[in-house]
Design an enzyme around this catalytic site. Structure first.
Site, mmCIF file in Angstrom:
data_model
loop_
_atom_site.group_PDB
_atom_site.id
_atom_site.type_symbol
_atom_site.label_atom_id
_atom_site.label_comp_id
_atom_site.label_asym_id
_atom_site.label_seq_id
_atom_site.Cartn_x
_atom_site.Cartn_y
_atom_site.Cartn_z
ATOM 1 C CD GLU A 172 -3.026 -1.333 2.047
ATOM 2 O OE1 GLU A 172 -3.424 -0.282 2.563
ATOM 3 O OE2 GLU A 172 -3.486 -2.449 2.326
ATOM 4 N N PRO A 189 4.486 -6.458 -9.837
ATOM 5 C CG PRO A 189 2.677 -6.895 -11.252
ATOM 6 C CD PRO A 189 3.019 -6.662 -9.828
ATOM 7 C CG HIS A 376 -14.293 -8.512 7.526
ATOM 8 N ND1 HIS A 376 -13.987 -7.714 8.598
ATOM 9 C CD2 HIS A 376 -13.281 -8.355 6.639
ATOM 10 C CE1 HIS A 376 -12.838 -7.088 8.358
ATOM 11 N NE2 HIS A 376 -12.398 -7.457 7.182
ATOM 12 C CD GLU A 378 -7.859 -7.075 9.818
ATOM 13 O OE1 GLU A 378 -8.215 -6.431 8.833
ATOM 14 O OE2 GLU A 378 -6.709 -7.577 9.927
ATOM 15 C CG HIS A 445 -8.655 -6.199 1.779
ATOM 16 N ND1 HIS A 445 -8.881 -4.854 1.687
ATOM 17 C CD2 HIS A 445 -9.456 -6.797 0.848
ATOM 18 C CE1 HIS A 445 -9.801 -4.639 0.760
ATOM 19 N NE2 HIS A 445 -10.175 -5.793 0.236
ATOM 20 C CD GLU A 464 -6.282 -3.329 0.647
ATOM 21 O OE1 GLU A 464 -6.882 -2.309 0.934
ATOM 22 O OE2 GLU A 464 -5.646 -3.987 1.496
ATOM 23 C CD GLU A 470 -7.507 0.330 3.312
ATOM 24 O OE1 GLU A 470 -8.189 0.014 4.292
ATOM 25 O OE2 GLU A 470 -6.468 -0.262 3.006
HETATM 26 C C1 NOJ Z 1 -7.764 -3.099 5.911
HETATM 27 C C2 NOJ Z 1 -8.626 -3.470 4.749
HETATM 28 O O1 NOJ Z 1 -7.990 -3.160 3.533
HETATM 29 C C3 NOJ Z 1 -9.930 -2.744 4.878
HETATM 30 O O2 NOJ Z 1 -10.750 -2.989 3.758
HETATM 31 C C4 NOJ Z 1 -10.604 -3.153 6.164
HETATM 32 O O3 NOJ Z 1 -11.771 -2.385 6.342
HETATM 33 C C5 NOJ Z 1 -9.688 -2.937 7.370
HETATM 34 N N1 NOJ Z 1 -8.392 -3.498 7.147
HETATM 35 C C6 NOJ Z 1 -10.283 -3.566 8.621
HETATM 36 O O4 NOJ Z 1 -10.313 -4.954 8.464
HETATM 37 CA CA CA Z 2 -5.703 -2.374 3.208
#
Ligand code: NOJ
Ligand code: CA
Length: 674
Positions: A172, A189, A376, A378, A445, A464, A470
């Site tokens: 990122e 790449p 989801h 995380e 992600h 991602e 974001e």
């Molecule tokens: C980073 C992710 O890219 C994003 O989409 C997500 O909302 C947050 N982490 C929390 O999980």
């Molecule tokens: Ca992210």
């Protein structure tokens, strides 16, 4: 498989003259790219590449170094060379193109040293090349510890390049446009245009049980592989008597869009490994409880501002059902968000919802409305915690009608590991394989970068792996050239869950809400989306993802005429073509899904007008084109919201004039007229 055979064993024939070192060459089917491999008198391996009969890659080293002194780079003798060729067509359940041609010439060089047998496998396609190492080695059973990869890419010419910096923990990062000889290090790449006008992109394919490859400057216009490493500095731990590396790839084209239209990365991956019915792997459009948290008006944590409440999720399900959207994501549904980012706190549960999120009721409600829920997970980098719960969480999710899980790794990886090292490549792979066993698809992600694994595991749908939407919520955001660089760089690797489609570009509806709280240290209170509204619509076509998110709050879509494009858009494309474009400047791309076509064109900070022949449409059919364009006075900076919608009847013999504002774009849907 319709395999054509041509095998020439040429052990002595390849010795090209007395006193010279063994050297052998293979060319692409159209003859425009050729690769020569040779072993020097010291037994060091070199390759070089010519494009259009001109030097492209100068002699560049191959090989590995190993910690205990195994020799994997020198003293090699060539034992034999084999040539083969392939020309087949294969299909995939989803993708930019469902039918793909795999046509290449192969050269396989068998080598031997004191410690190792090595096969170098080179494949030359009309759109580039790939090579990989297949080692078998003399071993007493102990693990081989690779400490360096010596692969080099020495460019014959300077030119311009587009890349992000090398980093073993994040992709990122902002893109850089730099002369090739000014790039100190880069992730792949990395895309370039040489002074001769040849476009190329270096990446890797089939990254399995190996660290990712980044590039570090070596010499004037050269790069060397620099692999991500374990906490002790070792780059790859190899158990057993053999290993095969990922393919090192160079996509090559005469036009920039040729890189996008290339299927080289997929062609260098193994065929689908999931047996039986694949109908549970489906492209989809989704909305979700997500942007509100990034804007700071809702929270992941349960409390007054909690986003993922039963009531709120029902509102999203209702919106999806009424607007031809397939699925709803809800982040912050599960216990553990209080500790996000704090290693001393209890990490996440993947089966325990917060008290105000009634999972059973929402599963029932979604099914009744014909909408799917997206799970989801995380992890915040707590890999043990995730792996311990994964089986149970996958089974439980599936039992609730969930087919798709968004995973996340926002946080340092526990145990001193890095996001892109071999430990994590193994983890990401395990998640995909176990998800496949439970018939679940993954959208990762903070992922490992895509390398075409989606061919083998089509449930690895999106990822991602670059700055996505974001960043616009809480930082200086992604500049206008970012979205016209992604298709020529990150997206060459595979689909991206960028989550385009924010309509409240200037945050006028949320910035001053009393409940808004800054949660991200980068938030200076002046964030916004750096495009026009029409470009947000066009990015649904341009930034390919088989799971495409309309990322704004649904209330910002209610009654908005531009949302019609998202209603009409079909994410299950059959065929795609990048028509025109230059990295960082502009792009125009078209996709066909069944009988309909969708065109997306976008530009950087410059206004520009493209002339696009509609010869991709089916001959003899009249189409209704609905054009979502920038308004006459639109400008991403000063007037981003002005748009116009125009309807026309068109045919394949027509030409479309696509006028785009500064930082703007245009989306067009084409539907056959009855
Ligand atoms: C980073 C992710 O890219 C994003 O989409 C997500 O909302 C947050 N982490 C929390 O999980
Ligand atoms: Ca992210």
């Amino acid at each position: 498989m319709n395999k054509l055979f041509l095998t020439i064993i040429a052990i002595t024939a390849m010795l090209t003259g007395c006193g010279r070192t063994p050297s052998t060459t293979v060319s692409s089917p159209n003859g425009k790219i050729s690769l020569n491999f040779q072993v020097t008198e010291e037994g060091t391996m070199l390759y070089e590449v010519q494009v259009n009969n001109k030097p492209f890659i100068l002699p560049s080293r191959l090989g590995f170094e190993e910690q205990t002194g195994m020799v994997l780079a020198n003293y090699f003798d060539v034992m034999g060379v084999e040539f083969d060729k392939e020309d087949e067509t294969w299909t995939q359940p989803w993708g930019e193109n469902k039918t793909i041609r795999n046509k290449y010439n192969e050269m396989v060089v068998h080598l031997s040293s004191i410690d190792a047998n090595l096969t170098m496998r080179f494949r030359l396609f009309d759109d580039g090349l790939g090579f990989r190492y297949e080692y078998g080695y003399a071993t007493d059973g102990s693990t081989l510890l690779l400490t360096d990869e010596l692969t080099e890419f020495n460019f014959a010419q300077n030119g311009v390049s587009w890349s992000i910096a090398a980093d073993f923990d994040t992709y990122e990062l902002p893109y850089r446009t730099l002369p090739i000889d000014q790039v100190e290090d880069a992730n792949t790449p990395i895309t370039m245009k040489t002074e001769d006008g040849v476009y190329a992109s270096i990446h890797e394919a089939a990254l399995v049980d190996f660290p990712e490859m980044t590039l570090v400057k070596k010499g004037n216009m050269g790069f060397k592989s620099n692999l991500a490493h374990w906490p002790d500095g070792v780059k790859a731990r190899i158990e057993g008597g053999t290993f095969v590396t990922p393919w090192r790839t160079i996509q090559i084209a005469n036009e920039a869009v040729g890189l996008i239209n290339s299927a080289l990365i997929l062609n260098l991956n193994e065929p689908c490994a999931i047996e039986g019915d694949l109908s549970w792997i489906r492209p989809m459009k989704y909305v979700g409880i997500w942007w509100g948290m990034h804007l700071g008006i809702e929270s992941w944590v349960m409390g007054d501002r909690h986003g993922a409440t039963t009531q709120n999720v029902k509102k999203y399900i209702d919106f999806a059902a009424a607007n031809n959207i397939d699925a709803v994501l809800a982040e912050g549904w599960n216990q553990g968000w209080e500790g996000w980012g704090d290693p001393s706190q209890v990490p996440f549960s993947y089966t325990k919802p917060y008290a105000d999120f009634d999972m059973e009721e929402l599963a029932r409600y979604a099914a009744e409305k014909g909408v799917e829920l997206i799970g989801h997970h995380e992890t915040s980098g707590h890999i043990d915690n995730y792996e311990q719960q994964m089986e149970e969480a996958f089974a439980w999710s599936k039992s609730l009608g969930i087919n798709n899980i968004k995973t996340g790794y926002a946080g340092g990886i526990t145990g001193g590991q890095q996001h892109h090292n071999q430990f994590m490549v193994r983890h990401y792979r395990k998640v995909v394989e176990r998800a496949a066993a439970h018939r679940l698809s993954i959208n990762a992600h903070e992922p490992i970068k895509p390398t075409g694994i989606r061919r083998t595991y089509p449930n690895m749908m999106s990822a991602e792996g670059a700055r996505g939407m974001e960043w616009n919520a809480w930082s200086e955001g992604n500049p206008p050239h970012h979205h016209v660089l992604l298709p020529f760089t990150r997206l060459l690797a595979g689909p991206m869950d960028y989550t385009p489609g924010v309509f409240d570009i200037l945050f006028e509806k949320t910035r001053n809400l009393p409940q808004r709280k800054k949660w991200n240290p980068q938030d200076k209170g002046n964030s916004r989306v750096n495009t026009t509204l029409a470009k947000q619509v066009a990015n649904w076509v341009v930034l390919y993802s088989p799971v495409q998110m309309a990322s704004d709050l649904v209330e910002h879509y209610e009654g908005h005429p531009c949302f019609q494009f998202f209603r009409d858009f079909d994410p299950d494309s059959d065929w795609s073509e990048a028509l025109q474009g230059e990295p960082g400047e502009f792009i125009a791309l078209v996709r066909r899904a069944k009988e309909n076509f969708f065109l997306g064109a976008t530009t950087n900070q410059e206004a520009r007008t493209l002339t696009i022949p509609l010869d991709f449409l089916k001959e003899g059919i009249t189409y209704k084109a609905i054009i979502y364009a920038d308004g006459d006075d639109a400008d991403w900076e000063s007037n981003p919201l002005e748009y116009k919608i125009v309807e026309r009847q068109v045919a394949s013999t027509d030409t479309l004039t696509v006028a785009m504002a500064k930082g703007g774009g245009q989306a067009v849907s084409f539907v056959p007229v009855e």
